[in-house]
Scaffold this motif. Structure first.
Motif, PDB file in Angstrom:
ATOM      1  N   UNK A 331       0.699  -1.129  -0.024  1.00 23.44           N
ATOM      2  CA  UNK A 331       0.120  -0.027   0.070  1.00 23.44           C
ATOM      3  C   UNK A 331       0.940   1.340  -0.020  1.00 23.44           C
ATOM      4  N   UNK A 332       0.290   2.222  -0.607  1.00 24.56           N
ATOM      5  CA  UNK A 332       1.016   3.600  -0.665  1.00 24.56           C
ATOM      6  C   UNK A 332       1.324   4.056   0.972  1.00 24.56           C
ATOM      7  N   UNK A 333       0.360   3.762   1.668  1.00 16.67           N
ATOM      8  CA  UNK A 333       0.513   4.201   3.055  1.00 16.67           C
ATOM      9  C   UNK A 333       2.067   3.585   3.770  1.00 16.67           C
ATOM     10  N   UNK A 334       2.413   2.166   3.418  1.00 22.78           N
ATOM     11  CA  UNK A 334       3.277   1.708   3.932  1.00 22.78           C
ATOM     12  C   UNK A 334       4.503   1.980   3.124  1.00 22.78           C
ATOM     13  N   UNK A 336       7.539   4.657   1.688  1.00 24.87           N
ATOM     14  CA  UNK A 336       7.799   6.087   1.669  1.00 24.87           C
ATOM     15  C   UNK A 336       7.736   6.818   0.455  1.00 24.87           C
ATOM     16  N   UNK A 337       7.577   8.068   0.417  1.00 25.07           N
ATOM     17  CA  UNK A 337       7.527   8.709  -0.985  1.00 25.07           C
ATOM     18  C   UNK A 337       8.426   8.546  -2.037  1.00 25.07           C
ATOM     19  N   UNK A 338       9.739   8.181  -1.595  1.00 25.05           N
ATOM     20  CA  UNK A 338      10.602   7.735  -2.460  1.00 25.05           C
ATOM     21  C   UNK A 338      10.356   6.607  -3.384  1.00 25.05           C
ATOM     22  N   UNK A 339       9.439   5.603  -2.850  1.00 27.74           N
ATOM     23  CA  UNK A 339       9.019   4.621  -3.457  1.00 27.74           C
ATOM     24  C   UNK A 339       7.746   4.738  -4.478  1.00 27.74           C
TER      25      UNK A 339
END
Length: 414
Positions: A331-334, A336-339
């Motif tokens: 999930x995008x929640x899990x 980090x923004x870099x990923x």
């Protein structure tokens, strides 16, 4: 306007309503506002009214063909002032004869990354008394469009599978945009096949994909993609899941398959117009597991030798059951923004590495390279869960003199 959800990613749901949506209206528009004198027929941004988005694309197994990808969107029609409601004659999205309607284009974006591009197939309104209303939009990708067209009779000459795909898409009764194609050169050759009137276009294309043992699907940008034969490859993983490095994508759930769904020790290929079935079989596998047959009929190959080669290729891949990771989710929640850019760009046909670490047993860590065969997004205001269906990949590494061993099945001379 795009909507930023609580984990920080920005999302947009864009609809082509076909009408001029931002034209300057005297005594209505605001100075320095978004309205312009000529208006625009570009997509309108419906994001502020969207409650949930679900995208399903891909196939369940490598021995299956791809079916049309779909997108389902739930919107708060009351909050929009009934903009979605086709019964509302005051809606600015219904100002003409063909505005927000079936076959209008739709895009779902996470930032600038396309998660789904397609066309509306259904727009339904549900009223909940006394005054609630919700819009349910269903859209499908280019495979659905192809499934709704039929060929007029024609007989193309022998040609590569990739050329046959292009020939079918070029037909006047299909006329699929050349800008929405990504056709790689095939390795198999189609024969001189007589396509009768009313042959379903998607069915004809899927038969070519069987002849190639490749992939034919619509990608996340709605391009029709034709991948060549899925065979041993020197491809490298473009993303890694489950490891400990900072560039590893976290895994929320993982599935392992070890069954007969990809166990076939007898493969039969019936070449269209051929005089005899082409069969490849492995007696050792049959002795262990019994006879498990994978068969294909009316495969449009150019000769029996090509049918025999296809049967052998399939047998080599599926004659033994393989313990494999068959699904992962994140999930995008899990992440980090870099990923985020890496995760959102992943699509069918990409090779990824998946690592699972165990607390007991041996080995304690296992890493497999696998193909992505399906991509599913479920987006709500509280989460963006992404599920990837996986297929087995046969990867080779380059042979290095004085390091690799003769007869090492994991290396090649490429």
């Amino acid at each position: 306007m795009p909507k930023t959800l609580k984990w920080g990613q920005e999302y947009s749901v864009l609809l082509d309503v076909g009408a001029i949506t931002d034209a300057f209206i005297l005594d209505s528009s605001t100075l320095d506002g978004t309205d312009v004198l000529n208006g625009s027929t570009d997509f309108v941004d419906a994001t502020e009214y969207i409650l949930a988005v679900s995208v399903q694309r891909g196939r369940g197994a490598q021995t299956e063909q791809f079916q049309p990808g779909t997108c389902r969107i739930l919107a708060d029609d009351r909050a929009s002032g009934r903009l979605f409601d086709p019964a509302n004659t005051a809606s600015t999205w219904y100002a003409g004869d063909f505005d927000l309607a079936p076959r209008r284009a739709i895009k779902v974006l996470a930032g600038t990354a396309e998660l789904f591009v397609g066309a509306i197939t259904d727009l339904d309104i549900t009223y909940e008394m006394p005054n609630l209303s919700f819009a349910s939009i269903i859209a499908a990708d280019g495979l659905y469009e192809l499934s709704r067209t039929s060929l007029t009779a024609f007989t193309p000459s022998s040609q590569l599978t990739s050329a046959r795909v292009s020939t079918i898409l070029d037909r006047a009764e299909v006329a699929y945009s050349t800008a929405l194609r990504d056709i790689a050169t095939g390795v198999a050759t189609c024969g001189t096949v007589a396509y009768p009137d009313n042959t379903n276009t998607l069915t004809a294309l899927q038969a070519v994909a069987v002849a190639e043992d490749g992939r034919l699907f619509a990608n996340r940008k709605n391009q029709i993609v034709f991948d060549p034969r899925i065979d041993f490859t020197f491809s490298t993983a473009i993303a890694s899941f489950g490891g400990t490095a900072t560039n590893e994508i976290p895994i929320l759930s993982i599935g392992v398959a070890y069954g007969q769904e990809t166990l076939f020790n007898r493969v039969q290929v019936d070449v269209e117009g051929g005089t005899a079935a082409q069969v490849a079989a492995d007696s050792t596998s049959q002795g262990k597991y019994g006879v498990q047959t994978l068969s294909f009929s009316n495969v449009p190959l150019n000769d029996l030798a090509a049918g025999s080669a296809l049967a052998q290729n399939l047998l080599d891949k599926y004659k033994e059951p393989v313990i494999r990771f068959n699904e992962i989710s994140t999930s995008l929640n899990a992440c980090g923004t870099a990923l985020w850019p890496t995760v959102l760009a992943l699509d069918v046909g990409d090779v990824i590495n998946v690592t699972k670490t165990y607390t007991t047993g041996l080995p304690l860590t296992r890493t497999d390279s696998v193909f992505i065969e399906s991509v599913n997004h479920d987006i709500t205001t509280s989460d963006h869960r992404i599920r990837f269906g996986l297929g087995q990949a046969q990867l080779l590494t380059a042979f290095i003199l004085d390091q690799d061993q003769l007869d090492d099945v994991d290396v090649g001379l490429g």
